[in-house]
Motif scaffolding. Sequence first.
Motif, PDB file in Angstrom:
ATOM      1  N   THR A 133       0.839  -1.195   0.000  1.00 38.53           N
ATOM      2  CA  THR A 133       0.000   0.000   0.000  1.00 38.53           C
ATOM      3  C   THR A 133       0.877   1.249   0.000  1.00 38.53           C
ATOM      4  O   THR A 133       2.104   1.182  -0.021  1.00 38.53           O
ATOM      5  N   GLU A 190      -5.986  -1.123   2.924  1.00 38.10           N
ATOM      6  CA  GLU A 190      -5.620  -2.014   1.826  1.00 38.10           C
ATOM      7  C   GLU A 190      -6.107  -1.461   0.486  1.00 38.10           C
ATOM      8  O   GLU A 190      -7.082  -0.724   0.427  1.00 38.10           O
ATOM      9  N   HIS A 191      -5.407  -1.843  -0.573  1.00 40.21           N
ATOM     10  CA  HIS A 191      -5.916  -1.610  -1.922  1.00 40.21           C
ATOM     11  C   HIS A 191      -6.119  -2.976  -2.576  1.00 40.21           C
ATOM     12  O   HIS A 191      -5.679  -4.004  -2.039  1.00 40.21           O
ATOM     13  N   HIS A 220       0.597  -4.224   3.996  1.00 43.95           N
ATOM     14  CA  HIS A 220      -0.006  -3.057   4.628  1.00 43.95           C
ATOM     15  C   HIS A 220       0.215  -3.192   6.127  1.00 43.95           C
ATOM     16  O   HIS A 220       0.671  -4.234   6.609  1.00 43.95           O
TER      17      HIS A 220
END
Length: 720
Positions: A249, A548-549, A563
């Motif tokens: 991230t 988070e992505h 992350h």
Amino acid sequence: MRLNLKLLGLVAIIGTLSQRAWAEPVSFVNDVQPILTKFGCNQGACHGAQYGQGGFKLSLRGFDDAADYSAIVRSVYGRRIDATHKDKSLLLTKPLMEVPHSGGRRLARNMPQFETLLRWLNEGAPGPTAQDRKLKSVVIEPREFVMQPGQKANVVAKAVYEDGFEEPINIKASIDSMNSPVAEATQDGALTATGQGETVLMVRYLGAVAVAPITVPYGQSQGLGDFVKKNYIDDLWVTKWQKTGLSPTAVCSDEEFLRRIHLATIATLPAPDDVRAFLADTDPNKREKAIDKVLNRPEYVDFWSYKWGDLLKNNRNSQQKKGMWSLHNWLRASFRDNKPMDQFVSEIITAVGSPFQNGPANFFSNGYQEEWTEATAQTFLGVRLQCAKCHHHPWENISQTDYHSLKAYFARLGKKSSWEFGVQGGEFVIYVNEGGEVGHPRTGQILKPKPLGAEPVDDPVDRRRALAKWLSDKNNTVLARNLANRYWAYLLGRGLVMPIDDLRVTNPASNPELLDALSKDLIEHNYDIKHLMRTIMQSRVFQLSAVEHPASRVDGDNRYFTHYLPTRMTAEQMLDAVDFACGTSEKFNELPPGFRAIALPDSNFPNEFLDVFGRPRRAINCECERSGTPSMSQALLMISGGLLNRKIADGNGYVAQLVKANTPIEKAIEEIYLRTVSRMPSGEEVAAAKSELSQASTPQEGLEDLLWTLLNTREFQFNH
């Protein structure tokens, strides 16, 4: 028909093994016992159970060759062996299901294992002998597997003996995948990638365990070219993310960073003025400066003395108040002086004298030799040794002999009463006897004191000094690996190895190279634990956002630290944070006002809040004793509990002070946000708060509601 070349290779391996097997007599130890283990005959659910099955008992996983040979050949008048018709022996017909067998079919007549067992019977069923080859190691080829979903591979397991002889052992070793959703392994050594992630292939043979890592990448990493690396930690994680196909991230905000280092390092929220000053600071090195500042705060001593008090079971119930305070004060002095951790550990495991006067001696207040052995292994080596007390460790290269050889370091240690504090003083003294040995529980053989995985070392005065010297040896990374993994977990929410006190060959680190590097760095800096913490917190990995992505979400449990893992505050952190936000102070029995929860000497000060939020009782040397499980009782205590409401509405509390000072409403909202979630409120949050406050009957009631709301958010209750 097109032949599978890998399959032909496996057939060739088995063929070679058969040829070698026929070239010399079958060994009960090296051939028969492994086959019984491979097919599960001596497992805990079968004949390896405490009382066996169907009147037939074997040692668990074949750790006692002599007893197992007697059970097979001589017990019940030898009825398991048919001397006239060897292939009709119950040893064969039971697993063949040619006669009823509650364990089901385990064998077939066309299997090479059947041929080995039958040939052993035809050779007269010879038992263990002094000439049996001694295993040196088990080797897996290839050493590592990087596969794609659905891909297949074949494993070659080899045994290397002390006399130099080598042989493939696929047909008699136990071969397993430690995580079948990632990869499945057959007992013949055929491997199939079934999912994505990492696991290890485990091979067990004659009590030895070997593993080979298996990686099935999640996909392609993204954005690593823009990842700014701060130190070797970042270098090693970028390499790992490239291998696993993961992406990190973005970096966390300044507010998040400052709050994170305060909670992780000193269990204390940052003051509003400190947050403002940090946000206003334009120095590009301000994060490094903030780390140094927090490591030198007095709360550092409070928090880590309390933390190690948990690990060392500092508890008045087993040590009396004098002993408890003695150990607590020694811990405080150690962390105040930043004592090297190898010296810290050495002083504990070599302690003598009165626990009332010498704090480290309280380590020996609890139990006797076995408890000291297991506590030393779990606390300072990160090894859960309990299984090896009675049999070979099922998941590690640790035998019953290893357990009792480590126990020999404490064989000459004794306790005796002392009357220095009076007849009713309850004092005792830890002392070293001139003699005392440990015998093997099965053979009675006197065992030399020996560290785990090392050669025997002794000391003529106090054996424990040899153990301490071994732990402090700069060529020995055992202590450093344990400390590096623990402190990584304390700072980032989970260890490189989980559970953090279960370091073993079959439970490898998520980044083995990083654990090695952290250990080496700690040793090179003479076990300076502040240096280790500073290095970790300076890394960009520590400073990643907790949000988070999509590319990092596949790392669900954050095993690869793509992350930051939000971690709920401990019971003591939470109570202190509530007091800080409310401007109040919890009063503990027998202690002066102002004593914080993270500064308590033990966990026996009555407090409902701390109990509900899972503080440990300090009864075992295990991180698992502290409960982090959320409960309805916790939610109710925060939502409608009398303690929280009293603190929020305290007449001398923070809200009351804001009202008495006629603080402008926007300034009051800002202050409450800074004291709870350690950040400035957004414009939308200020507008929403002002709208709610305008509907309150009084400004104080409105501000109290705002404080209550923020205290019940995840943003307040978690370090993120």
